[in-house]
Write a protein that holds these residues in place. Structure first.
Motif, PDB file in Angstrom:
ATOM      1  N   LEU A  49       0.838  -1.215   0.000  1.00  0.00           N
ATOM      2  CA  LEU A  49       0.000   0.000   0.000  1.00  0.00           C
ATOM      3  C   LEU A  49       0.859   1.246   0.000  1.00  0.00           C
ATOM      4  N   VAL A  50       1.955   1.221   0.728  1.00  0.00           N
ATOM      5  CA  VAL A  50       2.861   2.368   0.748  1.00  0.00           C
ATOM      6  C   VAL A  50       3.455   2.607  -0.635  1.00  0.00           C
ATOM      7  N   SER A  51       3.900   1.531  -1.284  1.00  0.00           N
ATOM      8  CA  SER A  51       4.505   1.686  -2.613  1.00  0.00           C
ATOM      9  C   SER A  51       3.479   2.104  -3.654  1.00  0.00           C
ATOM     10  N   TRP A  52       2.271   1.546  -3.594  1.00  0.00           N
ATOM     11  CA  TRP A  52       1.244   1.937  -4.552  1.00  0.00           C
ATOM     12  C   TRP A  52       0.849   3.409  -4.392  1.00  0.00           C
ATOM     13  N   ASN A  53       0.704   3.849  -3.149  1.00  0.00           N
ATOM     14  CA  ASN A  53       0.295   5.234  -2.914  1.00  0.00           C
ATOM     15  C   ASN A  53       1.405   6.226  -3.216  1.00  0.00           C
ATOM     16  N   ALA A  54       2.640   5.757  -3.256  1.00  0.00           N
ATOM     17  CA  ALA A  54       3.737   6.635  -3.647  1.00  0.00           C
ATOM     18  C   ALA A  54       3.648   6.971  -5.129  1.00  0.00           C
ATOM     19  N   LEU A  55       3.025   6.102  -5.917  1.00  0.00           N
ATOM     20  CA  LEU A  55       2.867   6.333  -7.351  1.00  0.00           C
ATOM     21  C   LEU A  55       1.548   7.023  -7.675  1.00  0.00           C
ATOM     22  N   HIS A  56       0.469   6.597  -6.966  1.00  0.00           N
ATOM     23  CA  HIS A  56      -0.863   7.166  -7.220  1.00  0.00           C
ATOM     24  C   HIS A  56      -1.750   6.833  -6.022  1.00  0.00           C
ATOM     25  N   PRO A  57      -2.648   7.748  -5.624  1.00  0.00           N
ATOM     26  CA  PRO A  57      -3.557   7.429  -4.510  1.00  0.00           C
ATOM     27  C   PRO A  57      -4.311   6.129  -4.777  1.00  0.00           C
ATOM     28  N   THR A  58      -4.223   5.195  -3.820  1.00  0.00           N
ATOM     29  CA  THR A  58      -4.772   3.849  -4.023  1.00  0.00           C
ATOM     30  C   THR A  58      -5.453   3.355  -2.759  1.00  0.00           C
ATOM     31  N   ILE A  59      -6.598   2.725  -2.936  1.00  0.00           N
ATOM     32  CA  ILE A  59      -7.254   2.026  -1.835  1.00  0.00           C
ATOM     33  C   ILE A  59      -7.287   0.538  -2.174  1.00  0.00           C
ATOM     34  N   ALA A  60      -7.310  -0.285  -1.143  1.00  0.00           N
ATOM     35  CA  ALA A  60      -7.382  -1.734  -1.329  1.00  0.00           C
ATOM     36  C   ALA A  60      -8.648  -2.259  -0.685  1.00  0.00           C
ATOM     37  N   ILE A  61      -9.284  -3.202  -1.349  1.00  0.00           N
ATOM     38  CA  ILE A  61     -10.510  -3.822  -0.841  1.00  0.00           C
ATOM     39  C   ILE A  61     -10.228  -5.295  -0.578  1.00  0.00           C
ATOM     40  N   LEU A  62     -10.596  -5.750   0.612  1.00  0.00           N
ATOM     41  CA  LEU A  62     -10.495  -7.156   0.974  1.00  0.00           C
ATOM     42  C   LEU A  62     -11.900  -7.725   1.100  1.00  0.00           C
ATOM     43  N   PRO A  63     -12.397  -8.435   0.090  1.00  0.00           N
ATOM     44  CA  PRO A  63     -13.738  -9.032   0.197  1.00  0.00           C
ATOM     45  C   PRO A  63     -13.686 -10.321   1.010  1.00  0.00           C
ATOM     46  N   THR A  64     -14.169 -10.262   2.229  1.00  0.00           N
ATOM     47  CA  THR A  64     -14.153 -11.430   3.108  1.00  0.00           C
ATOM     48  C   THR A  64     -15.216 -11.290   4.186  1.00  0.00           C
ATOM     49  N   GLY A  65     -15.745 -12.426   4.616  1.00  0.00           N
ATOM     50  CA  GLY A  65     -16.732 -12.422   5.688  1.00  0.00           C
ATOM     51  C   GLY A  65     -16.119 -12.561   7.069  1.00  0.00           C
ATOM     52  N   ARG A  66     -14.797 -12.730   7.135  1.00  0.00           N
ATOM     53  CA  ARG A  66     -14.129 -12.914   8.417  1.00  0.00           C
ATOM     54  C   ARG A  66     -13.542 -11.597   8.925  1.00  0.00           C
ATOM     55  N   PRO A  67     -13.451 -11.459  10.249  1.00  0.00           N
ATOM     56  CA  PRO A  67     -12.748 -10.290  10.785  1.00  0.00           C
ATOM     57  C   PRO A  67     -11.276 -10.350  10.386  1.00  0.00           C
ATOM     58  N   VAL A  68     -10.721  -9.218  10.008  1.00  0.00           N
ATOM     59  CA  VAL A  68      -9.322  -9.149   9.605  1.00  0.00           C
ATOM     60  C   VAL A  68      -8.637  -8.005  10.341  1.00  0.00           C
ATOM     61  N   LYS A  69      -7.349  -8.113  10.474  1.00  0.00           N
ATOM     62  CA  LYS A  69      -6.560  -7.058  11.100  1.00  0.00           C
ATOM     63  C   LYS A  69      -6.074  -6.108  10.014  1.00  0.00           C
ATOM     64  N   VAL A  70      -6.518  -4.860  10.073  1.00  0.00           N
ATOM     65  CA  VAL A  70      -6.162  -3.863   9.065  1.00  0.00           C
ATOM     66  C   VAL A  70      -4.804  -3.266   9.414  1.00  0.00           C
ATOM     67  N   THR A  71      -3.873  -3.323   8.464  1.00  0.00           N
ATOM     68  CA  THR A  71      -2.515  -2.837   8.711  1.00  0.00           C
ATOM     69  C   THR A  71      -2.227  -1.502   8.050  1.00  0.00           C
ATOM     70  N   HIS A  72      -3.191  -0.963   7.287  1.00  0.00           N
ATOM     71  CA  HIS A  72      -2.988   0.323   6.602  1.00  0.00           C
ATOM     72  C   HIS A  72      -4.342   1.021   6.514  1.00  0.00           C
ATOM     73  N   PRO A  73      -4.380   2.334   6.703  1.00  0.00           N
ATOM     74  CA  PRO A  73      -5.679   3.044   6.670  1.00  0.00           C
ATOM     75  C   PRO A  73      -6.398   2.959   5.332  1.00  0.00           C
ATOM     76  N   ASN A  74      -5.691   2.632   4.273  1.00  0.00           N
ATOM     77  CA  ASN A  74      -6.334   2.528   2.954  1.00  0.00           C
ATOM     78  C   ASN A  74      -6.763   1.107   2.615  1.00  0.00           C
TER      79      ASN A  74
END
Length: 402
Positions: A187-212
């Motif tokens: 996410l850091v490398s992608w946002n250094a090139l262009h503003p980027t968000i990531a989507i995790l499609p899942t029904g389970r709780p996950v630990k988010v490691t980046h605000p995007n």
């Protein structure tokens, strides 16, 4: 059915010799030998996934595998009005405290998130198979290509999906990548090139490691409410969870059938009565022989299944959830008296008292019962493995005598 297409080395799952492959049509019954019939049913999971309906002298067994229940399944001729003795159920989301929306609602939630970031690129984390419908719906919604790797593009073509995928970098602003790529560093490398968000499609709780990084409750597994509706409609005699480390029979007890068993149990001769001294002597002399003969018979092992999502999406929130401490016994097939049989007591299912929690692995003795497991391990722990050993020995002795 579409004509078969050759697979490249990148997409071929494994080099299985062709002589072991038997294509089976979905929705048709196929005879396995002279005594067993299997019918494949669409499981509404990922492309090609099916449920297995087995019929034979043992009764009728439905094994769902991974599946997402839909009410359209109630119109399936192979299931409508069918008595199910045992239901092996995908209990991935069998937890009342974790609501899960339909895939359509989850797709709309993803679309709203994308609209709130109009100048961002969108990266969606997926597995090697699954979530294709989500990608197609978002591509159509926003009139853009979904950029994928060359091998995934070939897979999409083999699946004959709509032409919304491309391997050309920069052709679209939605990109599908392996779920393992959704992490802080990328996410850091992608946002250094262009503003980027990531989507995790899942029904389970996950630990988010980046605000995007944004989890979306999109799942190819049934929700708790859908599982309850499915069992209520199907009314099986017993429910057996297939995901390890999770019990859920307590949530379905009120929906189980008390109808007589569809097919009788195979007839077996009564066991011969030996003295305690004879049994002890035989156990000392024959353990190696029993192991060898059991291996030759290729005894089926109990079903143990773990969803791929569990390895990457488990969180403290999920593992900390506790189900009611009820007995985790594998219900027996319906008895001829109209009740589920429990050790020959013949009591109605609802009248049984609550038993203690399952015995832990630490105190469970190892032996023949675990090496040649004929029943799920968490069920076997409720009973004595020594008793199981004796039953297996008696079985082999009767075969030898005959």
């Amino acid at each position: 059915r579409s004509p078969a297409r050759p697979l490249s080395a990148r997409t071929r799952p494994c080099p299985v010799p062709a002589r072991w492959i038997r294509p089976l049509e979905v929705g048709q019954s196929h005879a396995l030998g002279e005594e067993v019939t299997v019918t494949l049913l669409d499981s509404n999971h990922c492309p090609g996934s099916v449920m297995f309906l087995f019929e034979g002298a043992f009764g009728t067994i439905l094994y769902t595998g991974d599946f997402r229940y839909t009410r359209a399944m109630q119109g399936e001729p192979a299931l409508r009005g069918r008595r199910i003795d045992r239901l092996y159920l995908d209990n991935t989301h069998c937890h009342p405290q974790r609501p899960l929306p339909s895939r359509q609602l989850a797709t709309r939630q993803a679309a709203r998130l994308i609209r709130t970031h109009p100048r961002h690129h969108v990266v969606i984390g997926v597995y090697s198979l699954g979530k294709e419908t989500l990608l197609v719906d978002l591509a159509v919604e926003f009139s853009t290509w979904v950029v994928v790797s060359p091998w995934r593009l070939e897979q999409m073509r083999l699946l004959e999906l709509p032409n919304v995928f491309t391997a050309e970098e920069g052709a679209g602003w939605i990109r599908a990548v392996d779920v393992a790529e959704i992490r802080w560093e990328t996410l850091v490398s992608w946002n250094a090139l262009h503003p980027t968000i990531a989507i995790l499609p899942t029904g389970r709780p996950v630990k988010v490691t980046h605000p995007n990084i944004h989890p979306i409750p999109y799942s190819d597994h049934s929700s708790f409410a859908e599982l309850r509706e499915f069992v209520k409609w199907l009314k099986p005699c017993s429910v057996i969870p297939i995901v390890r480390g999770s019990t859920c029979q307590v949530y379905f007890q009120e929906y189980l059938s008390s109808a007589p068993q569809a097919l009788p149990d195979p007839e077996t001769p009564p066991p011969a009565q030996d003295s305690a001294q004879q049994q002890s002597t035989r156990r000392e002399r024959e353990p190696a022989c029993l192991l060898k003969r059991a291996a030759q018979r290729s005894a089926p092992r109990g079903v143990v299944y773990e969803s791929p999502e569990k390895r990457t999406e488990k969180s403290e929130e999920f593992t900390g959830a506790k189900a009611p401490q009820h007995s985790h016994r594998e219900p027996a097939p319906c008895s001829e008296e109209g009740h589920a049989s429990h050790g020959g007591e013949g009591e109605p299912r609802a009248a049984r008292p609550v038993s203690p929690a399952p015995v832990s692995d630490e105190h469970f003795p190892t032996g023949f019962a675990e090496q040649y497991l004929l029943t799920p391990l968490n069920v076997l722990k409720q009973y004595s493995s020594q008793k199981f050993d004796k039953l297996v020995e008696d079985y082999f002795r009767r075969g030898k005598a005959s």
